[in-house]
Scaffold this motif. Structure first.
Motif, PDB file in Angstrom:
ATOM      1  N   LEU A  11       0.824  -1.209   0.000  1.00 32.01           N
ATOM      2  CA  LEU A  11       0.000   0.000   0.000  1.00 32.01           C
ATOM      3  C   LEU A  11       0.857   1.258   0.000  1.00 32.01           C
ATOM      4  CD1 LEU A  11      -2.785  -0.976   2.563  1.00 32.01           C
ATOM      5  CD2 LEU A  11      -3.200  -0.162   0.235  1.00 32.01           C
ATOM      6  N   LEU A  12       1.831   1.291   0.888  1.00 34.82           N
ATOM      7  CA  LEU A  12       2.673   2.484   1.009  1.00 34.82           C
ATOM      8  C   LEU A  12       3.509   2.711  -0.239  1.00 34.82           C
ATOM      9  CD1 LEU A  12       3.806   2.087   4.723  1.00 34.82           C
ATOM     10  CD2 LEU A  12       2.193   3.757   3.802  1.00 34.82           C
ATOM     11  N   GLU A  13       3.958   1.627  -0.846  1.00 33.64           N
ATOM     12  CA  GLU A  13       4.758   1.761  -2.069  1.00 33.64           C
ATOM     13  C   GLU A  13       3.903   2.246  -3.234  1.00 33.64           C
ATOM     14  OE1 GLU A  13       7.628  -0.916  -5.036  1.00 33.64           O
ATOM     15  OE2 GLU A  13       6.762  -1.806  -3.230  1.00 33.64           O
ATOM     16  N   ARG A  17       0.947   8.366  -0.272  1.00 35.68           N
ATOM     17  CA  ARG A  17       1.093   9.815  -0.177  1.00 35.68           C
ATOM     18  C   ARG A  17      -0.215  10.410   0.309  1.00 35.68           C
ATOM     19  NH1 ARG A  17       2.436  13.987  -5.128  1.00 35.68           N
ATOM     20  NH2 ARG A  17       0.795  12.740  -6.112  1.00 35.68           N
ATOM     21  N   THR A  18      -0.123  11.272   1.296  1.00 38.03           N
ATOM     22  CA  THR A  18      -1.335  11.902   1.797  1.00 38.03           C
ATOM     23  C   THR A  18      -1.873  12.876   0.753  1.00 38.03           C
ATOM     24  OG1 THR A  18      -0.197  13.752   2.860  1.00 38.03           O
ATOM     25  CG2 THR A  18      -0.505  11.733   4.180  1.00 38.03           C
ATOM     26  N   PHE A  19      -3.139  13.204   0.899  1.00 40.90           N
ATOM     27  CA  PHE A  19      -3.750  14.160  -0.022  1.00 40.90           C
ATOM     28  C   PHE A  19      -3.217  15.567   0.237  1.00 40.90           C
ATOM     29  CE2 PHE A  19      -6.546  10.526  -0.004  1.00 40.90           C
ATOM     30  CZ  PHE A  19      -6.882  10.401  -1.346  1.00 40.90           C
ATOM     31  N   ALA A  20      -2.884  15.865   1.490  1.00 38.39           N
ATOM     32  CA  ALA A  20      -2.275  17.157   1.798  1.00 38.39           C
ATOM     33  C   ALA A  20      -0.921  17.279   1.116  1.00 38.39           C
ATOM     34  CB  ALA A  20      -2.125  17.314   3.306  1.00 38.39           C
ATOM     35  N   ALA A  21      -0.148  16.198   1.095  1.00 36.19           N
ATOM     36  CA  ALA A  21       1.157  16.225   0.423  1.00 36.19           C
ATOM     37  C   ALA A  21       0.981  16.431  -1.072  1.00 36.19           C
ATOM     38  CB  ALA A  21       1.915  14.933   0.706  1.00 36.19           C
ATOM     39  N   ILE A 190       3.728   7.409  10.226  1.00 35.53           N
ATOM     40  CA  ILE A 190       3.415   6.780   8.937  1.00 35.53           C
ATOM     41  C   ILE A 190       1.919   6.560   8.779  1.00 35.53           C
ATOM     42  CG2 ILE A 190       3.837   4.744   7.473  1.00 35.53           C
ATOM     43  CD1 ILE A 190       6.270   6.485   7.839  1.00 35.53           C
ATOM     44  N   PHE A 191       1.189   6.547   9.885  1.00 34.98           N
ATOM     45  CA  PHE A 191      -0.220   6.173   9.846  1.00 34.98           C
ATOM     46  C   PHE A 191      -1.060   7.017   8.890  1.00 34.98           C
ATOM     47  CE2 PHE A 191      -4.569   6.039  11.708  1.00 34.98           C
ATOM     48  CZ  PHE A 191      -4.819   4.696  11.497  1.00 34.98           C
ATOM     49  N   PRO A 192      -0.935   8.356   8.852  1.00 28.91           N
ATOM     50  CA  PRO A 192      -1.734   9.117   7.878  1.00 28.91           C
ATOM     51  C   PRO A 192      -1.461   8.702   6.437  1.00 28.91           C
ATOM     52  CG  PRO A 192      -0.868  10.582   9.560  1.00 28.91           C
ATOM     53  CD  PRO A 192      -0.183   9.258   9.750  1.00 28.91           C
ATOM     54  N   ARG A 193      -0.230   8.313   6.142  1.00 35.30           N
ATOM     55  CA  ARG A 193       0.089   7.837   4.791  1.00 35.30           C
ATOM     56  C   ARG A 193      -0.598   6.510   4.511  1.00 35.30           C
ATOM     57  NH1 ARG A 193       5.940   6.809   4.290  1.00 35.30           N
ATOM     58  NH2 ARG A 193       5.282   6.177   2.198  1.00 35.30           N
ATOM     59  N   LEU A 194      -0.641   5.638   5.510  1.00 37.60           N
ATOM     60  CA  LEU A 194      -1.311   4.350   5.333  1.00 37.60           C
ATOM     61  C   LEU A 194      -2.803   4.548   5.103  1.00 37.60           C
ATOM     62  CD1 LEU A 194      -1.499   1.267   5.400  1.00 37.60           C
ATOM     63  CD2 LEU A 194      -1.595   1.397   7.905  1.00 37.60           C
ATOM     64  N   VAL A 195      -3.409   5.423   5.880  1.00 41.18           N
ATOM     65  CA  VAL A 195      -4.840   5.685   5.720  1.00 41.18           C
ATOM     66  C   VAL A 195      -5.113   6.254   4.333  1.00 41.18           C
ATOM     67  CG1 VAL A 195      -6.774   7.043   6.564  1.00 41.18           C
ATOM     68  CG2 VAL A 195      -5.198   6.003   8.189  1.00 41.18           C
ATOM     69  N   ALA A 196      -4.294   7.200   3.899  1.00 42.92           N
ATOM     70  CA  ALA A 196      -4.461   7.768   2.561  1.00 42.92           C
ATOM     71  C   ALA A 196      -4.292   6.704   1.485  1.00 42.92           C
ATOM     72  CB  ALA A 196      -3.463   8.904   2.340  1.00 42.92           C
ATOM     73  N   ALA A 197      -3.349   5.787   1.694  1.00 41.26           N
ATOM     74  CA  ALA A 197      -3.118   4.724   0.715  1.00 41.26           C
ATOM     75  C   ALA A 197      -4.337   3.805   0.602  1.00 41.26           C
ATOM     76  CB  ALA A 197      -1.876   3.918   1.102  1.00 41.26           C
ATOM     77  N   GLN A 202      -9.195   2.423  -2.658  1.00 42.80           N
ATOM     78  CA  GLN A 202     -10.642   2.426  -2.871  1.00 42.80           C
ATOM     79  C   GLN A 202     -11.005   3.246  -4.101  1.00 42.80           C
ATOM     80  OE1 GLN A 202     -13.371   1.021  -0.926  1.00 42.80           O
ATOM     81  NE2 GLN A 202     -14.478   1.703  -2.745  1.00 42.80           N
ATOM     82  N   LEU A 203     -10.416   4.444  -4.216  1.00 41.35           N
ATOM     83  CA  LEU A 203     -10.715   5.320  -5.352  1.00 41.35           C
ATOM     84  C   LEU A 203     -10.284   4.698  -6.676  1.00 41.35           C
ATOM     85  CD1 LEU A 203      -9.641   8.765  -3.836  1.00 41.35           C
ATOM     86  CD2 LEU A 203     -11.982   8.010  -4.316  1.00 41.35           C
ATOM     87  N   ALA A 204      -9.130   4.031  -6.656  1.00 41.91           N
ATOM     88  CA  ALA A 204      -8.594   3.427  -7.882  1.00 41.91           C
ATOM     89  C   ALA A 204      -9.228   2.077  -8.184  1.00 41.91           C
ATOM     90  CB  ALA A 204      -7.081   3.264  -7.775  1.00 41.91           C
ATOM     91  N   GLY A 205      -9.839   1.472  -7.173  1.00 37.65           N
ATOM     92  CA  GLY A 205     -10.432   0.156  -7.358  1.00 37.65           C
ATOM     93  C   GLY A 205      -9.408  -0.923  -7.659  1.00 37.65           C
ATOM     94  N   ASP A 206      -8.196  -0.751  -7.104  1.00 39.66           N
ATOM     95  CA  ASP A 206      -7.142  -1.713  -7.415  1.00 39.66           C
ATOM     96  C   ASP A 206      -6.779  -2.596  -6.215  1.00 39.66           C
ATOM     97  OD1 ASP A 206      -5.895   0.251  -5.957  1.00 39.66           O
ATOM     98  OD2 ASP A 206      -4.231   0.553  -7.338  1.00 39.66           O
ATOM     99  N   PHE A 207      -7.800  -3.086  -5.542  1.00 38.68           N
ATOM    100  CA  PHE A 207      -7.577  -3.997  -4.423  1.00 38.68           C
ATOM    101  C   PHE A 207      -6.799  -5.238  -4.863  1.00 38.68           C
ATOM    102  CE2 PHE A 207     -11.316  -1.589  -3.102  1.00 38.68           C
ATOM    103  CZ  PHE A 207     -11.003  -1.280  -1.773  1.00 38.68           C
ATOM    104  N   ASP A 208      -7.151  -5.778  -6.024  1.00 37.56           N
ATOM    105  CA  ASP A 208      -6.465  -6.975  -6.501  1.00 37.56           C
ATOM    106  C   ASP A 208      -4.992  -6.696  -6.757  1.00 37.56           C
ATOM    107  OD1 ASP A 208      -8.795  -8.433  -6.368  1.00 37.56           O
ATOM    108  OD2 ASP A 208      -9.296  -8.182  -8.498  1.00 37.56           O
ATOM    109  N   ARG A 209      -4.703  -5.533  -7.299  1.00 37.97           N
ATOM    110  CA  ARG A 209      -3.320  -5.164  -7.577  1.00 37.97           C
ATOM    111  C   ARG A 209      -2.504  -5.132  -6.291  1.00 37.97           C
ATOM    112  NH1 ARG A 209      -1.436   0.870  -9.469  1.00 37.97           N
ATOM    113  NH2 ARG A 209       0.816   0.524  -9.488  1.00 37.97           N
ATOM    114  N   ILE A 210      -3.056  -4.544  -5.236  1.00 31.64           N
ATOM    115  CA  ILE A 210      -2.354  -4.483  -3.947  1.00 31.64           C
ATOM    116  C   ILE A 210      -2.179  -5.880  -3.384  1.00 31.64           C
ATOM    117  CG2 ILE A 210      -2.461  -3.643  -1.572  1.00 31.64           C
ATOM    118  CD1 ILE A 210      -1.827  -1.477  -3.622  1.00 31.64           C
ATOM    119  N   ARG A 211      -3.247  -6.659  -3.424  1.00 30.73           N
ATOM    120  CA  ARG A 211      -3.140  -8.017  -2.881  1.00 30.73           C
ATOM    121  C   ARG A 211      -2.153  -8.855  -3.701  1.00 30.73           C
ATOM    122  NH1 ARG A 211      -9.004  -7.456  -1.713  1.00 30.73           N
ATOM    123  NH2 ARG A 211      -9.390  -8.000  -3.888  1.00 30.73           N
TER     124      ARG A 211
END
Length: 215
Positions: A11-13, A17-21, A190-197, A202-211
């Motif tokens: 996820l992090l890779e 990146r946070t939305f604020a960043a 790191i937690f805000p980055r994980l939450v953003a990831a 969800q927005l990208a719909g790429d759950f399979d890609r991450i898994r």
């Protein structure tokens, strides 16, 4: 390393990146301008537009120089309409330009233009902070959650915070759905980055890609 930690690394890779960043708002500094820019982004996501257009809208406000409540207060409605229209708000540019003005007036009137006063008023209660945020014109549950997810990098009394949508997306990835359990997988900074990831997945719909990347 557990499988959950492998998922987190993927996820992090991929989306870490946070939305604020992305916006270029250094929220961790806890100064009025970045907090204001994050609030505007939270409001802009409430319009019926895609997330990338909301980000473009928030950047357009900054490009126009409206990076503080006082600067936005000196803008004209027609200027805001033009900036939002160019950013992709063709159908809702006029309404959104008006909502920005109303939001800004409340921010100036109730908090002196400084969202750190909202923080103090919430007294560490996430539910109260969310309620106060929803009091701004154009900010509903989604926008309020976006703000609190991102601002926990600067306001640690709200850490760890996730909203229901993020929790549901985390569950789809096989991660804990409770904020405390999820936070234990990474260092606090790191937690805000994980939450953003998770949100970006969800927005990208790429759950399979991450898994698959964690396979």
């Amino acid at each position: 390393m557990t499988h959950q930690h492998i998922i987190v690394a993927a996820l992090l890779e991929t989306h870490g990146r946070t939305f604020a960043a992305e916006l270029g708002a250094r929220v961790a500094r806890n100064t009025p301008s970045p907090l204001f820019r994050l609030l505007c982004l939270a409001m802009l996501t409430g319009a019926p537009v895609q997330a990338d257009i909301a980000m473009r809208g928030a950047r357009a406000l900054a490009d126009a120089g409206w990076t503080t409540p006082h600067k936005l207060a000196n803008s004209r409605w027609s200027q805001r309409v033009a900036a939002l229209n160019e950013a992709g708000y063709a159908r809702v540019d006029e309404r959104t330009a008006t909502q920005l003005e109303v939001l800004n007036e409340r921010l100036l009137d109730e908090y002196g233009g400084d969202l750190r006063r909202l923080r103090a008023a919430a007294n560490g209660e996430a539910s109260l902070a969310l309620e106060q945020l929803r009091g701004f014109k154009g900010i509903g549950e989604v926008g309020a959650s976006i703000f609190l997810r991102e601002v926990q990098a600067a306001w640690p009394e709200f850490y760890p915070f996730i909203d229901k949508a993020t929790a549901k997306a985390a569950g789809r990835l096989g991660l804990p759905t409770g904020a405390g359990d999820l936070a234990r997988l990474v260092d606090a900074q790191i937690f805000p980055r994980l939450v953003a990831a998770i949100v970006r997945t969800q927005l990208a719909g790429d759950f399979d890609r991450i898994r698959d990347g964690a396979g």
